[in-house]
Design a protein around this motif. Structure first.
Motif, PDB file in Angstrom:
ATOM      1  N   UNK A 231       0.827  -1.207   0.000  1.00  0.00           N
ATOM      2  CA  UNK A 231       0.000   0.000   0.000  1.00  0.00           C
ATOM      3  C   UNK A 231       0.863   1.259   0.000  1.00  0.00           C
ATOM      4  N   UNK A 232       0.392   2.275  -0.712  1.00  0.00           N
ATOM      5  CA  UNK A 232       1.089   3.572  -0.729  1.00  0.00           C
ATOM      6  C   UNK A 232       0.658   4.361   0.504  1.00  0.00           C
ATOM      7  N   UNK A 233       1.298   4.027   1.624  1.00  0.00           N
ATOM      8  CA  UNK A 233       0.994   4.706   2.885  1.00  0.00           C
ATOM      9  C   UNK A 233       2.270   5.325   3.437  1.00  0.00           C
ATOM     10  N   UNK A 234       2.163   6.454   4.146  1.00  0.00           N
ATOM     11  CA  UNK A 234       3.358   7.143   4.648  1.00  0.00           C
ATOM     12  C   UNK A 234       4.153   6.308   5.640  1.00  0.00           C
ATOM     13  N   UNK A 235       5.444   6.591   5.735  1.00  0.00           N
ATOM     14  CA  UNK A 235       6.308   5.949   6.722  1.00  0.00           C
ATOM     15  C   UNK A 235       5.733   6.193   8.121  1.00  0.00           C
ATOM     16  N   UNK A 236       5.702   5.146   8.917  1.00  0.00           N
ATOM     17  CA  UNK A 236       5.220   5.272  10.291  1.00  0.00           C
ATOM     18  C   UNK A 236       5.940   4.256  11.161  1.00  0.00           C
ATOM     19  N   UNK A 237       6.716   4.761  12.120  1.00  0.00           N
ATOM     20  CA  UNK A 237       7.396   3.867  13.064  1.00  0.00           C
ATOM     21  C   UNK A 237       6.416   3.513  14.185  1.00  0.00           C
ATOM     22  N   UNK A 238       6.239   2.218  14.408  1.00  0.00           N
ATOM     23  CA  UNK A 238       5.333   1.738  15.445  1.00  0.00           C
ATOM     24  C   UNK A 238       5.804   0.353  15.888  1.00  0.00           C
ATOM     25  N   UNK A 239       5.080  -0.242  16.807  1.00  0.00           N
ATOM     26  CA  UNK A 239       5.403  -1.600  17.254  1.00  0.00           C
ATOM     27  C   UNK A 239       5.405  -2.560  16.061  1.00  0.00           C
ATOM     28  N   UNK A 258      16.629  -2.457   8.168  1.00  0.00           N
ATOM     29  CA  UNK A 258      16.459  -1.290   9.023  1.00  0.00           C
ATOM     30  C   UNK A 258      15.492  -0.301   8.423  1.00  0.00           C
ATOM     31  N   UNK A 259      15.089   0.650   9.235  1.00  0.00           N
ATOM     32  CA  UNK A 259      14.139   1.670   8.770  1.00  0.00           C
ATOM     33  C   UNK A 259      14.652   3.056   9.090  1.00  0.00           C
ATOM     34  N   UNK A 260      14.414   3.982   8.165  1.00  0.00           N
ATOM     35  CA  UNK A 260      14.612   5.389   8.480  1.00  0.00           C
ATOM     36  C   UNK A 260      13.548   5.817   9.487  1.00  0.00           C
ATOM     37  N   UNK A 261      13.739   6.972  10.095  1.00  0.00           N
ATOM     38  CA  UNK A 261      12.689   7.513  10.955  1.00  0.00           C
ATOM     39  C   UNK A 261      11.519   7.948  10.070  1.00  0.00           C
ATOM     40  N   UNK A 262      10.439   8.352  10.715  1.00  0.00           N
ATOM     41  CA  UNK A 262       9.245   8.754   9.964  1.00  0.00           C
ATOM     42  C   UNK A 262       8.999  10.252  10.019  1.00  0.00           C
ATOM     43  N   UNK A 263      10.056  11.017  10.357  1.00  0.00           N
ATOM     44  CA  UNK A 263       9.910  12.476  10.402  1.00  0.00           C
ATOM     45  C   UNK A 263      11.016  13.134   9.577  1.00  0.00           C
ATOM     46  N   UNK A 324      12.124  -9.016  21.925  1.00  0.00           N
ATOM     47  CA  UNK A 324      12.844  -7.845  21.407  1.00  0.00           C
ATOM     48  C   UNK A 324      11.856  -6.791  20.900  1.00  0.00           C
ATOM     49  N   UNK A 325      10.776  -7.235  20.256  1.00  0.00           N
ATOM     50  CA  UNK A 325       9.730  -6.305  19.782  1.00  0.00           C
ATOM     51  C   UNK A 325       9.164  -5.520  20.955  1.00  0.00           C
ATOM     52  N   UNK A 326       8.820  -6.224  22.035  1.00  0.00           N
ATOM     53  CA  UNK A 326       8.229  -5.558  23.201  1.00  0.00           C
ATOM     54  C   UNK A 326       9.207  -4.561  23.824  1.00  0.00           C
ATOM     55  N   UNK A 327      10.455  -4.954  23.962  1.00  0.00           N
ATOM     56  CA  UNK A 327      11.458  -4.077  24.580  1.00  0.00           C
ATOM     57  C   UNK A 327      11.737  -2.861  23.704  1.00  0.00           C
ATOM     58  N   UNK A 328      11.831  -3.076  22.394  1.00  0.00           N
ATOM     59  CA  UNK A 328      12.064  -1.963  21.462  1.00  0.00           C
ATOM     60  C   UNK A 328      10.910  -0.965  21.538  1.00  0.00           C
ATOM     61  N   UNK A 329       9.703  -1.489  21.577  1.00  0.00           N
ATOM     62  CA  UNK A 329       8.529  -0.613  21.643  1.00  0.00           C
ATOM     63  C   UNK A 329       8.496   0.176  22.953  1.00  0.00           C
ATOM     64  N   UNK A 330       8.914  -0.475  24.030  1.00  0.00           N
ATOM     65  CA  UNK A 330       8.969   0.209  25.329  1.00  0.00           C
ATOM     66  C   UNK A 330       9.974   1.366  25.292  1.00  0.00           C
ATOM     67  N   UNK A 331      11.158   1.106  24.755  1.00  0.00           N
ATOM     68  CA  UNK A 331      12.186   2.150  24.660  1.00  0.00           C
ATOM     69  C   UNK A 331      11.724   3.269  23.723  1.00  0.00           C
ATOM     70  N   UNK A 332      11.117   2.883  22.601  1.00  0.00           N
ATOM     71  CA  UNK A 332      10.614   3.857  21.632  1.00  0.00           C
ATOM     72  C   UNK A 332       9.582   4.789  22.275  1.00  0.00           C
ATOM     73  N   UNK A 333       8.606   4.220  22.958  1.00  0.00           N
ATOM     74  CA  UNK A 333       7.560   5.038  23.583  1.00  0.00           C
ATOM     75  C   UNK A 333       8.126   5.924  24.688  1.00  0.00           C
ATOM     76  N   UNK A 334       9.130   5.424  25.407  1.00  0.00           N
ATOM     77  CA  UNK A 334       9.777   6.222  26.457  1.00  0.00           C
ATOM     78  C   UNK A 334      10.521   7.404  25.846  1.00  0.00           C
TER      79      UNK A 334
END
Length: 495
Positions: A231-239, A258-263, A324-334
């Motif tokens: 899908x042609x949807x904008x970059x969005x970093x999330x869980x 890897x992913x670039x940031x979304x901003x 690792x997904x859960x820990x990454x998401x925790x650090x990201x949200x923090x």
């Protein structure tokens, strides 16, 4: 001048050698190329040409220019060469079937097949990539990769004028929506959209969603691949991003993703389409050692560390990707809401969000790894392009966004440097005073310090490499000073 029929025969011969077609396909392939070149006749020749793929294609393009089939615009030459090479390619369905047949034996065998196909079809422009100047510079963070990007030819002024005229006309195109869209596969191309006749993609199921694997036409490293959303949807970093990255690495453990940031500012060049970059390459960042280890009681199965790297990076290692997904998401949200005014880190300005991360996943020595690079895109009067962006005194070397590839330690420097560094050499040797004004301070400093202990070429290469170190340090949110490291550990303690 070369006989056009001999060139067509040579191209067919090369494609048989590269196992793109079989001998039985020879007449069919010849007739399709004759049609593309508007030729009604064919003459058998006994000429035994030994040209390479790119030499043969270039001579065919030369014929096409002289015969008036195309004009002398790069995009017209590229469109024609891609249409010709598409003759030798199967439909996407057959290529996907072959890919997964090989995948059942080995993921690496599958990617080897697709990578070689992308090179042999001239989708990956290996002839242009070879023009890049690449070397390594030893720094306090290990060897960094330096590339002066010469692979993308500069557009002719007439071509630029033609493109502007088209952009100003009433004709507007919304198909394909962007260069990364699935709809680009097989698209002929136009002045404002790259040729894609010989482009193929592999369908992927990642995290129960539809994605596609392709290679970059202008690879900056080995097997530089792009994984893009259907899908042609904008970059969005999330869980979901972290699930996607690790799901891919589980399927292709020899590749990183890897992913670039979304901003903006700290993001990539294409933020309008969700995509990641990966490949079969060990970046300098991957070799960075742990500088400070810590534990998070919420995640007892995982190992955490700050690594010795110019950008502020947390590395997670573990056996289970879901942990690792859960820990990454925790650090990201923090991090998204973290504030440290003393170090100019503010998460919001009114409704604009500033804190983001660049996540990178890989599988190494029996463990999955996730590198979390902390980013912030605030600007100020002193640093209008970004507080955590290359500062003014290094922008003569690198002014563009610091995206995923640079974050991992590979400098992609502008092609203009090739001639400009030659001017600096002449300046140091008193052969000329002709140096670009934005390089003058740099050139004068080098001239004072150069002492013949090593060759001038190597001296300048190393100094450019050290400038890139500064570029990366400028992009780090917690600086490589006692004050910066204290701030980083303060964030860790909050976690």
């Amino acid at each position: 001048m070369n006989n056009i029929y001999s060139l067509i025969d040579r191209l067919i011969e090369i494609s048989i050698e590269n196992q793109m077609i079989y001998s039985i396909d020879k007449i069919y392939a010849r007739n399709r190329i004759l049609a593309i070149l508007k030729l009604d006749n064919y003459e058998y020749t006994s000429t035994n040409l030994q040209y390479t793929l790119h030499e043969t294609l270039n001579y065919i393009l030369e014929y096409s220019l002289n015969s008036g089939l195309i004009e002398y615009y790069l995009y017209e030459k590229d469109i024609l060469s891609s249409k010709i090479m598409n003759v030798f390619l199967n439909n996407p369905s057959i290529i996907n079937e072959e890919f997964y047949k090989k995948y059942s034996s080995s993921p690496k065998e599958a990617t080897d097949y697709f990578y070689n196909l992308s090179k042999n079809s001239n989708y990956i422009r290996t002839d242009r990539i070879q023009k890049n100047i690449s070397y390594k510079t030893l720094t306090k963070y290990g060897d960094l990769d330096i590339t002066i990007n010469l692979s993308k030819p500069e557009k002719d002024p007439k071509e630029i004028a033609k493109q502007r005229k088209k952009e100003n006309s009433k004709t507007s195109f919304t198909y394909p929506a962007c260069p990364l869209c699935k709809e680009s596969e097989g698209y002929e191309g136009r002045i404002d959209h790259a040729d894609r006749s010989n482009h193929r993609m592999i369908e992927l199921n990642i995290n129960n969603e539809d994605w596609y694997l392709q290679y970059s036409p202008y690879s900056y490293y080995n097997e530089h691949c792009i994984v893009l959303s259907k899908e042609h949807t904008p970059m969005k970093i999330s869980k979901n991003t972290f699930k996607n990255l690790l799901s891919f690495v589980e399927k292709f453990p020899h590749y990183f993703l890897g992913s670039n940031t979304d901003i903006p500012i700290v993001g990539g060049s294409i933020l309008c389409h969700e995509h990641y970059q990966g490949g079969y390459y060990e970046f300098p960042m991957e070799k960075a050692e742990d500088e400070y280890t810590f534990n998070l009681s919420k995640y007892p199965t995982l190992n955490f560390s700050i690594i010795n790297w110019p950008l502020s990076t947390i590395r997670i290692k573990g056996k289970k990707t879901e942990d690792i997904v859960e820990a990454t998401n925790y650090i990201f949200n923090s991090w998204k809401t973290y504030e440290d005014k003393e170090r100019h880190i503010l998460p919001f300005t009114k409704r604009e969000s500033h804190n983001a991360i660049t996540p990178i996943s890989r599988y190494k020595k029996g463990f999955y790894e996730m590198d979390i690079v902390l980013r912030n895109n605030r600007t100020s009067k002193e640093h209008p392009l970004g507080i955590f962006h290359p500062h003014a005194d290094v922008q003569h070397i690198k002014k563009e966004n610091i995206g995923l590839i640079e974050v991992m330690g590979l400098a992609v420097l502008p092609g203009r440097l090739l001639n400009e560094l030659e001017e600096i050499k002449d300046f140091i040797l008193n052969k000329s005073n002709s140096v670009k004004e934005y390089h003058l301070t740099f050139a004068e400093d080098l001239k004072k310090r150069y002492n013949n202990e090593k060759s001038l070429d190597l001296f300048i290469k190393d100094e450019v490499g050290l400038k890139f170190v500064r570029v990366l340090e400028d992009a780090g949110v917690f600086k490589r000073t006692d004050h910066g490291i204290e701030g980083f550990k303060k964030f860790i303690s909050q976690l």
